[in-house]
Structures are given as C-alpha cells and as structure tokens.
Design a protein around this motif. Structure first.
Motif, PDB file in Angstrom:
ATOM      1  N   ALA A   1       1.785   6.751  -6.819  1.00 17.24           N
ATOM      2  CA  ALA A   1       0.662   7.593  -7.260  1.00 17.24           C
ATOM      3  C   ALA A   1       1.000   9.075  -7.197  1.00 17.24           C
ATOM      4  CB  ALA A   1      -0.571   7.297  -6.415  1.00 17.24           C
ATOM      5  N   VAL A   2       1.840   9.484  -6.254  1.00 19.20           N
ATOM      6  CA  VAL A   2       2.151  10.911  -6.135  1.00 19.20           C
ATOM      7  C   VAL A   2       3.376  11.321  -6.953  1.00 19.20           C
ATOM      8  CG1 VAL A   2       1.066  11.111  -3.874  1.00 19.20           C
ATOM      9  CG2 VAL A   2       3.508  10.608  -4.006  1.00 19.20           C
TER      10      VAL A   2
ATOM     11  N   ARG B   1      14.032   7.212  -8.341  1.00 18.59           N
ATOM     12  CA  ARG B   1      14.288   6.303  -7.231  1.00 18.59           C
ATOM     13  C   ARG B   1      14.495   7.059  -5.933  1.00 18.59           C
ATOM     14  NH1 ARG B   1      18.145   2.072 -10.563  1.00 18.59           N
ATOM     15  NH2 ARG B   1      16.438   0.820 -11.408  1.00 18.59           N
ATOM     16  N   VAL B   2      15.150   8.201  -6.001  1.00 18.71           N
ATOM     17  CA  VAL B   2      15.330   9.008  -4.791  1.00 18.71           C
ATOM     18  C   VAL B   2      13.976   9.476  -4.271  1.00 18.71           C
ATOM     19  CG1 VAL B   2      16.211  11.241  -3.957  1.00 18.71           C
ATOM     20  CG2 VAL B   2      17.693   9.739  -5.290  1.00 18.71           C
ATOM     21  N   LEU B   3      13.105   9.931  -5.158  1.00 21.06           N
ATOM     22  CA  LEU B   3      11.773  10.361  -4.729  1.00 21.06           C
ATOM     23  C   LEU B   3      10.964   9.206  -4.156  1.00 21.06           C
ATOM     24  CD1 LEU B   3      10.777  12.828  -7.583  1.00 21.06           C
ATOM     25  CD2 LEU B   3      11.227  13.370  -5.181  1.00 21.06           C
ATOM     26  N   MET B   4      11.110   8.033  -4.717  1.00 22.85           N
ATOM     27  CA  MET B   4      10.393   6.869  -4.178  1.00 22.85           C
ATOM     28  C   MET B   4      10.871   6.527  -2.764  1.00 22.85           C
ATOM     29  SD  MET B   4       7.934   5.384  -5.729  1.00 22.85           S
ATOM     30  CE  MET B   4       7.931   3.730  -5.071  1.00 22.85           C
TER      31      MET B   4
ATOM     32  N   ILE C   1       0.844  -1.202   0.000  1.00 16.44           N
ATOM     33  CA  ILE C   1       0.000   0.000   0.000  1.00 16.44           C
ATOM     34  C   ILE C   1       0.874   1.245   0.000  1.00 16.44           C
ATOM     35  CG2 ILE C   1      -1.634   1.343   1.381  1.00 16.44           C
ATOM     36  CD1 ILE C   1      -2.890  -1.355   2.214  1.00 16.44           C
ATOM     37  N   GLU C   2       1.937   1.234   0.800  1.00 15.36           N
ATOM     38  CA  GLU C   2       2.841   2.384   0.870  1.00 15.36           C
ATOM     39  C   GLU C   2       3.535   2.634  -0.469  1.00 15.36           C
ATOM     40  OE1 GLU C   2       6.717   3.682   3.473  1.00 15.36           O
ATOM     41  OE2 GLU C   2       5.272   2.288   4.374  1.00 15.36           O
TER      42      GLU C   2
END
Length: 131
Positions: free
Chosen positions: A85-86, A127-130, A78-79
């Motif tokens: 999604a964002v 990847r950094v944002l994830m 879920i996380e």
C-alpha cells in the motif's frame, strides 16, 4: 513435456527423458531425427506417469497427507499488504504484474511501454523497497 504431462509431472518427465535418451543415444540412426526422437520419449514418459497416477488414485489415499502449500500466517499477509500500500504506484504495478500475474519481463515491458532494461531496474527497486 508441458504439453503432454500433468503440470506436477513435467520436471520428472524431462528428467526421465534425459536419462532414457542418454542410455539409448547409440540407437539413434540419424542426427536429423534427434528432436522428434526426444519428443517421442517425452510423450511416452508422460503417458507412463499418467497411467501410474490412475493406478494410485484407485487406491485408498491416506488423509494425513499435508497440502502442498500452507497459507501464510495472517500477520505476514497484513505486513505484505501494508508494504504494498505504501509503494509508489509504478513499483506496485510492476510487482503485481511480475510476481502475482506471472507475466514475463518482455510482456511486462510491453504493457508498461518501457525498455527491457528499465523494466528490470524498476522491478529490482520495487523488490528492494518491499524487503
């Protein structure tokens, strides 16, 4: 090895091939035939592993063996879904192409119409944002 072996045996076949080649390198008569000699060893190792697998499958296998992959906990899935999604669309797209679809950097760059360096940079930022 990927052509001749079962996917799970590829690394083992390559390792066994390198051991066999290092032991028998003195038997090689002409250096021009090295590649074909090595391919024959790989094929022989793959066949040997396949025969071993057939013998193993004829025996009773214990059902207590754990699966190779266990599903991730629901909370983590879920996380990850929320984080995806964002993400901006261009970051989400490159992550899906590389990490889910398994495309190479060159294939991803070609499909997105980007230079290789730009593709690497965008993937790193995604990847950094994830994280």
């Amino acid at each position: 090895a990927e052509y001749h072996c079962v996917i799970n045996d590829v690394e083992d076949a390559v390792q066994e091939t390198l051991f066999a080649a290092s032991r028998r390198l003195v038997d090689l008569r002409r250096t021009e035939t090295f590649a074909s000699w090595l391919f024959r060893i790989v094929k022989r190792e793959c066949n040997r592993m396949r025969r071993g697998w057939r013998l193993l499958t004829n025996q009773d296998i214990d059902e207590t063996i754990q699966p190779a992959m266990t599903p991730e906990p629901l909370e983590l899935r879920i996380e990850i879904s929320r984080a995806m999604a964002v993400l901006p669309l261009h970051y989400r797209t490159i992550l899906l192409m590389r990490d889910v679809d398994g495309l190479t950097l060159n294939e991803t760059a070609a499909q997105l119409g980007l230079e290789l360096a730009a593709t690497k940079s965008r993937l790193h930022r995604a990847r950094v944002l994830m994280r």
